[in-house]
Design an enzyme around this catalytic site. Structure first.
Site, short mmCIF file in Angstrom:
data_model
loop_
_atom_site.label_atom_id
_atom_site.label_comp_id
_atom_site.label_asym_id
_atom_site.label_seq_id
_atom_site.Cartn_x
_atom_site.Cartn_y
_atom_site.Cartn_z
N ALA A 17 0.82 -1.21 0.00
CA ALA A 17 0.00 0.00 0.00
C ALA A 17 0.86 1.26 0.00
CB ALA A 17 -0.93 0.00 1.21
N LYS A 79 -3.33 -13.86 -14.99
CA LYS A 79 -4.48 -14.42 -14.26
C LYS A 79 -5.77 -14.11 -15.01
CE LYS A 79 -7.13 -13.92 -10.02
NZ LYS A 79 -7.28 -13.23 -8.74
N THR A 346 -9.11 -8.89 -3.61
CA THR A 346 -9.64 -7.53 -3.75
C THR A 346 -8.81 -6.45 -3.07
OG1 THR A 346 -11.11 -8.20 -1.95
CG2 THR A 346 -12.07 -8.08 -4.15
#
Ligand SMILES: Cc1cc2nc3c(=O)[nH]c(=O)nc-3n(C[C@H](O)[C@H](O)[C@H](O)COP(=O)(O)OP(=O)(O)OC[C@H]3O[C@@H](n4cnc5c(N)ncnc54)[C@H](O)[C@@H]3O)c2cc1C
Length: 508
Positions: A17, A79, A346
């Site tokens: 992050a 993916k 997510t």
């Protein structure tokens, strides 16, 4: 009164992050603002988070990253979606592919026509046969979508599976080249301004004081600034998402790299399998109220398809969301803002969203509460719709083989999700509450995959000649099968186009 621009941003945390926040801010602000990132080697990063959604490509594109270089440096694979095994009931196997199920027919969603055909022709194959991404994944194929009009060559999307530590390091290089200053130190104190409670500075273990106008809290689960100093509060969602533990372990890769993540439901949670170029990432997400850590480790290690490269690493978490992610002059991004377990990968996507919201509503030094309210409103919608989507995976189980699954089947769910499920069950319609979240095809994949067959379909679908609908699905199915047959194998495509350097000691 004229606005005073933010002249110094302090980012607390150097995990995924922190560096994902630093890179676009450095790019966007072009050295007009000093950016400092503080991370503590003593604390370290969470070190997991390897599967992503297709939105990662928008984020990387915004930074202007070289796609092939990024893939090689992060040991990434492609993916196309997630394969679900034993979800819904033992023996069930279905795919959540990225992309859609083909064009609308007479302006009606294709699944409505498929539902109608399924009643007329009970032998109609599974709806996933019309997802290009799913057919590619089932056949182990990959090639990027081509441009041009919609066709089987481009009706799919993809994300990446990568080494989270290498990705953070890649972004760190990017951000530091654009002027971000990195400080390695432990923050021991947070100083608030006495007049308005804004954060004035953080104090480091070595005595330094780092002041700033805007603070971005990427300190992980602990929420050092947003919770520790500003007491934002946390909504605990573990009643609907009971998993609170994970064990993660890498294993030696197998020769064939699957272009998808696998999620296998087990008696008290589920196993993930994420193939990277140099190794396979594995984990067991479970609720420790329904099993023991020892048993969870056994289930994880028994399920590996290669030699374990380490001891399983234990993680604990409480699923939920910070009540406010932006408080005064502090914005929380990443695990400090909340955590919804990794079933649909997510978290990184939510980080991208929060950074986007911050850049779109970038403050001056006043940090207007209205900007904060708008950020918090958008964050709440994104987190809650993501929560609902994940809760759906558990709630729609027909498994009764363990106390964990019986709990999930009987648990109370948010009204918003109940409405989505009942609407689909009754009419086949999908209520999309958050347009920035999972789209209609994703909901359809999960609802059908978990065994919810709508009682009715769109009555307007009945206005189309049934034979036309039959030939539409036949032609489309043949086009998809033919196109996918001609695609290269995923492993071969990587070897030819984006092979990373081998890592010594990590051979098969
Ligand atoms: C089991 C599990 C599996 C996951 N799988 C996925 C996945 O497949 N896909 C996905 O998108 N996401 C996944 N996630 C989430 C993902 O790992 C995180 O969203 C991502 O890594 C971001 O973490 P972070 O940077 O917020 O926190 P962290 O990685 O915890 O980083 C926190 C940073 O703050 C610093 N810090 C903390 N306190 C101090 C202090 N006092 N002084 C100085 N520095 C400090 C630390 O040093 C560190 O640099 C998963 C999470 C878990 C738990």
């Amino acid at each position: 009164m004229s606005a005073r621009p933010i002249s110094k941003i302090v980012i607390v945390g150097g995990g995924t992050a922190g560096w994902m926040a630093a890179a676009p801010l450095a790019m966007k602000l072009e050295k007009r603002c000093e950016i400092v990132l503080i991370e503590s080697p003593e604390i370290g990063t969470i070190g997991v988070g390897e599967a992503t959604l297709p939105t990662i490509r928008l984020y990387n594109g915004f930074l202007g990253l070289d796609g092939a270089d990024f893939i090689k440096k992060t040991q990434a694979t492609f993916k196309l979606g997630i394969e679900f095994k034993d979800w819904g009931h033992i023996g069930n196997r279905f795919f959540h592919g990225f992309g859609d199920f083909g064009p609308r027919i007479e302006n009606r969603s294709p699944h409505m026509h498929w539902l109608r055909l399924k009643k007329a022709d009970p032998g109609m194959p599974s709806y996933e046969n019309w997802s290009v991404a799913t057919v590619m994944a089932r056949n182990g194929k990959f090639v990027p979508p081509v441009g041009g009009p919609p066709s089987a060559s481009n009706a799919f999307s993809y994300g990446f599976q990568f080494d989270a530590g290498l990705y953070a390091a890649y972004l760190r290089d990017y951000a530091m080249k654009r002027g971000v200053t990195r400080i390695e130190a432990l923050i021991t104190e947070v100083e608030l301004r006495p007049d308005n409670g804004f954060i004035a500075a953080v104090k480091l273990g070595d005595g330094r004081r780092i002041d700033g106008d805007l603070f971005i809290d990427c300190s992980g689960f602990r929420g050092l600034l947003i919770e520790g100093a500003l007491k934002a509060g946390y909504d605990d969602w573990s009643a609907q998402l009971p998993c609170n533990s994970a064990l993660a372990v890498p294993c030696a890769k197998v020769p064939k790299l699957t272009p998808y993540t696998t999620s296998t439901a087990r008696s008290a949670g589920w196993l993930w399998r994420i193939p990277l170029q140099h190794r396979t990432g594995n984990g067991h997400v479970y609720c420790n109220g329904f099993t023991t850590d020892e048993e969870a480790a056994r289930v994880l290690l028994d399920g590996l398809d290669g030699r374990a490269l380490d001891e399983p690493r234990q993680l604990r978490f409480t699923t939920g969301r910070r009540r406010k992610s932006w408080v005064k002059n502090c914005v929380a991004i990443g695990l400090s803002a909340g955590f919804i377990e990794p079933l649909e990968s997510t978290s990184i996507s939510l980080i991208e969203n929060m950074i986007g919201f911050l850049i779109e509503g970038f403050p001056d030094t006043d940090c207007s509460p209205v900007l904060a309210d708008e950020f918090n409103r958008r964050a709440a919608t994104r987190y809650e719709s993501t929560r609902d989507f994940i809760v759906m995976h558990y709630k729609l189980t027909n498994r009764t083989d363990s106390e964990f699954w019986r709990y999930c089947a009987n648990m109370h769910i948010p009204d918003s999700l109940n409405h989505q499920i009942e609407l689909f069950r009754e009419s086949g319609q999908v209520a999309i509450i958050d347009k920035e979240g999972f789209n209609e095809p994703s909901h359809i994949s999960m609802l059908l995959g978990l065994g919810v067959i709508p009682k009715k379909h769109d009555p307007f679908a009945d206005h189309v000649d049934l034979d036309l609908v039959r030939s539409h699905f036949k032609r489309l199915g043949e086009a998809i099968a033919g196109t996918v047959r001609a695609m290269p194998d995923h492993t071969d495509y990587i070897a030819a186009a984006v092979a990373a350097d081998p890592v010594p000691g990590l051979a098969i």
